[in-house]
Design a protein around this motif. Structure first.
Motif, mmCIF file in Angstrom:
data_model
loop_
_atom_site.group_PDB
_atom_site.id
_atom_site.type_symbol
_atom_site.label_atom_id
_atom_site.label_comp_id
_atom_site.label_asym_id
_atom_site.label_seq_id
_atom_site.Cartn_x
_atom_site.Cartn_y
_atom_site.Cartn_z
ATOM 1 N N LYS A 34 88.007 76.958 -68.788
ATOM 2 C CA LYS A 34 88.182 78.350 -68.394
ATOM 3 C C LYS A 34 88.482 78.349 -66.902
ATOM 4 C CE LYS A 34 85.564 82.727 -68.143
ATOM 5 N NZ LYS A 34 85.314 82.796 -66.676
ATOM 6 N N LEU A 35 89.623 78.905 -66.525
ATOM 7 C CA LEU A 35 90.050 78.888 -65.137
ATOM 8 C C LEU A 35 90.170 80.312 -64.594
ATOM 9 C CD1 LEU A 35 92.814 76.136 -65.404
ATOM 10 C CD2 LEU A 35 90.532 75.883 -64.411
ATOM 11 N N ASP A 36 89.550 80.542 -63.456
ATOM 12 C CA ASP A 36 89.548 81.858 -62.834
ATOM 13 C C ASP A 36 90.341 81.849 -61.531
ATOM 14 O OD1 ASP A 36 87.882 82.783 -64.846
ATOM 15 O OD2 ASP A 36 86.049 82.447 -63.687
ATOM 16 N N LEU A 37 90.648 83.034 -61.065
ATOM 17 C CA LEU A 37 91.237 83.206 -59.736
ATOM 18 C C LEU A 37 90.612 84.425 -59.078
ATOM 19 C CD1 LEU A 37 93.464 85.774 -59.734
ATOM 20 C CD2 LEU A 37 94.831 84.107 -60.968
ATOM 21 N N ASP A 38 90.584 84.404 -57.764
ATOM 22 C CA ASP A 38 90.161 85.549 -56.966
ATOM 23 C C ASP A 38 91.400 86.168 -56.355
ATOM 24 O OD1 ASP A 38 87.438 85.095 -57.461
ATOM 25 O OD2 ASP A 38 87.274 83.716 -55.763
ATOM 26 N N LEU A 39 91.624 87.437 -56.633
ATOM 27 C CA LEU A 39 92.797 88.139 -56.129
ATOM 28 C C LEU A 39 92.373 89.086 -55.017
ATOM 29 C CD1 LEU A 39 95.838 88.701 -56.429
ATOM 30 C CD2 LEU A 39 95.259 90.464 -58.110
ATOM 31 N N TYR A 40 92.841 88.805 -53.807
ATOM 32 C CA TYR A 40 92.570 89.637 -52.637
ATOM 33 C C TYR A 40 93.728 90.617 -52.480
ATOM 34 C CZ TYR A 40 89.218 85.918 -51.477
ATOM 35 O OH TYR A 40 88.187 85.011 -51.500
ATOM 36 N N LEU A 41 93.399 91.895 -52.468
ATOM 37 C CA LEU A 41 94.424 92.927 -52.409
ATOM 38 C C LEU A 41 94.200 93.848 -51.213
ATOM 39 C CD1 LEU A 41 94.389 93.913 -56.183
ATOM 40 C CD2 LEU A 41 96.263 92.756 -55.013
ATOM 41 N N PRO A 42 95.285 94.264 -50.548
ATOM 42 C CA PRO A 42 95.131 95.255 -49.476
ATOM 43 C C PRO A 42 94.570 96.552 -50.050
ATOM 44 C CG PRO A 42 97.333 94.285 -49.473
ATOM 45 C CD PRO A 42 96.688 93.881 -50.752
ATOM 46 N N GLN A 43 93.631 97.129 -49.328
ATOM 47 C CA GLN A 43 93.070 98.389 -49.814
ATOM 48 C C GLN A 43 94.054 99.538 -49.625
ATOM 49 O OE1 GLN A 43 89.817 100.463 -47.699
ATOM 50 N NE2 GLN A 43 88.620 100.207 -49.577
ATOM 51 N N LYS A 44 94.819 99.457 -48.533
ATOM 52 C CA LYS A 44 95.785 100.516 -48.246
ATOM 53 C C LYS A 44 96.945 100.440 -49.235
ATOM 54 C CE LYS A 44 98.561 102.525 -44.521
ATOM 55 N NZ LYS A 44 98.998 102.372 -43.098
ATOM 56 N N LYS A 45 97.141 101.495 -49.981
ATOM 57 C CA LYS A 45 98.197 101.530 -50.989
ATOM 58 C C LYS A 45 99.495 102.066 -50.388
ATOM 59 C CE LYS A 45 95.063 100.224 -53.888
ATOM 60 N NZ LYS A 45 94.978 98.796 -54.263
ATOM 61 N N THR A 46 100.601 101.444 -50.774
ATOM 62 C CA THR A 46 101.917 101.889 -50.319
ATOM 63 C C THR A 46 102.838 102.000 -51.527
ATOM 64 O OG1 THR A 46 102.807 99.658 -49.996
ATOM 65 C CG2 THR A 46 101.571 100.614 -48.158
ATOM 66 N N ASN A 47 104.000 102.590 -51.293
ATOM 67 C CA ASN A 47 104.992 102.689 -52.365
ATOM 68 C C ASN A 47 105.677 101.347 -52.628
ATOM 69 O OD1 ASN A 47 104.529 105.448 -52.760
ATOM 70 N ND2 ASN A 47 105.964 106.008 -51.115
ATOM 71 N N GLU A 48 105.635 100.468 -51.639
ATOM 72 C CA GLU A 48 106.257 99.155 -51.796
ATOM 73 C C GLU A 48 105.322 98.190 -52.515
ATOM 74 O OE1 GLU A 48 107.595 97.640 -48.108
ATOM 75 O OE2 GLU A 48 108.938 99.325 -47.687
ATOM 76 N N LYS A 49 105.909 97.302 -53.291
ATOM 77 C CA LYS A 49 105.111 96.294 -53.975
ATOM 78 C C LYS A 49 104.659 95.222 -52.979
ATOM 79 C CE LYS A 49 106.854 96.922 -58.653
ATOM 80 N NZ LYS A 49 105.550 97.381 -59.162
ATOM 81 N N THR A 50 103.562 94.566 -53.300
ATOM 82 C CA THR A 50 102.897 93.660 -52.370
ATOM 83 C C THR A 50 103.320 92.206 -52.575
ATOM 84 O OG1 THR A 50 100.957 95.114 -52.484
ATOM 85 C CG2 THR A 50 100.634 92.946 -51.496
ATOM 86 N N PRO A 51 103.749 91.522 -51.510
ATOM 87 C CA PRO A 51 103.999 90.073 -51.610
ATOM 88 C C PRO A 51 102.686 89.328 -51.874
ATOM 89 C CG PRO A 51 105.003 91.007 -49.633
ATOM 90 C CD PRO A 51 104.073 92.040 -50.178
ATOM 91 N N LEU A 52 102.781 88.164 -52.505
ATOM 92 C CA LEU A 52 101.596 87.407 -52.910
ATOM 93 C C LEU A 52 101.663 85.975 -52.405
ATOM 94 C CD1 LEU A 52 99.048 87.032 -54.876
ATOM 95 C CD2 LEU A 52 100.724 86.235 -56.547
#
Length: 305
Positions: A34-52
Motif C-alpha cells: 500500500k503506497l501513499d502520498l502527501d499532497l501539499y496544496l496552496p490554500q489560496k484558490k485561483t482560476n488557473e490550474k496548479t503546477p505540481l
C-alpha cells in the motif's frame, strides 16, 4: 529565552501549515503493498490550474520517509505550487545496496521505485480536476535514491520498463527535473528529443553517487554490486552538448551530505527554476560553491581550485 524562541518557532510553523493544505491519500494498493502520498496544496484558490512537483525521498532504496521534506512541500505550496511527496517500494530494505550486493537486484530496486513514481503520476493525472492540478506542468524531483528515480522516470522507456498496468497518457513528459546528488545508468538516454530542463546539485567528492561518470558507492569493477552511473556533472555536459536548459550547483570538496541541499537551504533555487521553466526562459549555468574545507584536492575539476 530558549522557551520564547521555541514558542515563536512553533507559532511560525503552525501558521505556515494553516496557510497550506495537506492531504494524504493512497495512490496504489495490491495484495502485498500500500503506497501513499502527501499532497501539499496552496490554500489560496485561483482560476488557473496548479503546477505540481512530484518528490521522492532518499535512503538507498532501503529507508527514508515521504514526510522527511515537509518544509519543502509547505514552502512550495506557499508560493503557489502543489507538491506530491510519495512513498515507494523500499526493495533493498534489509539487503546490501552497496558493493556486496547484486547488480540485478540494484537495478530492480530502481525499476520498482520508478514504476511507483509513474503510478503516482498516473494517479494524480486521473484526479487532477479534483485537486485543480495542471497536468501539462508536472515536475519531478528527488534526493539521492529519489533523484535516481527521477532521472530514470524521466528518460526510461515507459512501455518497456513499467512493472504495472496503469498507463500514463501517450507522449507524457515531465516539465522539468530537480535532482540532489542523483545519477542515471545510461547517459545516452538523454537525447535532444527527450531532454527536459534540469536543476541539479552535487558535491564533486561524492563517493556514494558519482559526481561525473563512475561506479555507485565507489565499488571496484570486480564487485558483485558494481554499477556504472553518470552523475550530475556528466548530465550537465550532455545537456550542454544538446544545447538544452540546465543549471548545476557544484559543492567543491563536498560529498553526499549535500544531497538534500535543494530541498533544505536551496529551496529558492527550486522556486526560481520552476518559475523560469514555466515562463519559457532559456538558461545554462554552473554555480560553483567553494569548499570550506582546508587542503581540498580538486582532482580533475579545475573550476574547484
Amino acid at each position: 529565552m530558549k522557551t520564547r524562541i521555541f514558542l515563536l518557532l512553533f507559532t511560525f510553523i503552525f501558521n505556515l501549515m494553516k496557510a497550506q493544505e495537506v492531504k494524504t491519500m493512497t495512490y496504489f494498493q495490491n495484495d502485498t503493498i500500500k503506497l501513499d502520498l502527501d499532497l501539499y496544496l496552496p490554500q489560496k484558490k485561483t482560476n488557473e490550474k496548479t503546477p505540481l512537483i512530484l518528490f521522492a525521498f532518499g535512503g538507498g532504496f532501503s529507508g527514508g520517509e515521504r514526510t522527511s521534506e515537509k518544509d519543502f512541500g509547505l514552502f512550495m505550496a506557499k508560493n503557489g505550487y502543489a507538491v506530491a511527496s510519495i512513498s515507494y517500494t523500499l526493495y533493498m530494505k534489509g539487503s546490501d545496496f552497496g558493493c556486496k550486493g547484486t547488480l540485478t537486484e540494484k537495478i530492480k530496486a530502481i525499476q520498482m521505485g520508478v514504476s511507483d513514481m509513474w503510478q503516482a503520476t498516473s494517479f494524480l493525472i486521473q484526479h487532477a480536476n479534483q485537486y485543480n492540478l495542471d497536468t501539462s506542468k508536472f515536475f519531478i524531483s528527488g534526493i539521492s535514491a529519489g533523484a535516481e528515480i527521477g532521472f530514470h522516470a524521466s528518460f526510461w522507456d515507459y512501455k518497456l520498463m513499467n512493472l504495472y498496468t496503469s498507463n500514463l497518457p501517450e507522449n507524457f513528459k515531465y516539465s522539468g527535473f530537480i535532482g540532489g546528488s542523483g545519477a542515471i545508468m545510461d547517459i545516452n538516454l538523454i537525447t535532444e528529443e527527450k531532454a527536459i530542463p534540469m536543476l541539479l546539485a552535487h558535491g564533486n567528492k561524492d563517493t556514494t553517487v558519482p559526481y561525473s561518470a563512475g561506479s555507485h558507492r565507489s565499488c571496484p569493477t570486480n564487485a558483485s554490486g558494481w554499477l556504472i552511473l553518470f552523475g550530475s556533472y556528466a548530465v550537465y555536459n550532455q545537456m550542454n552538448d544538446l544545447h538544452k536548459d540546465i543549471e548545476l550547483i557544484t559543492f567543491c570538496g563536498g560529498g553526499h551530505e549535500f544531497s538534500g541541499y535543494l530541498f533544505h537551504d536551496g529551496k529558492q533555487y527550486v522556486l526560481d527554476f520552476v518559475n523560469d521553466v514555466l515562463k519559457g526562459k532559456k538558461f545554462e549555468s554552473h554555480i560553483i560553491i567553494p569548499s570550506k574545507k582546508k587542503d581540498v584536492n580538486s582532482g580533475k575539476y579545475l573550476f574547484c581550485e
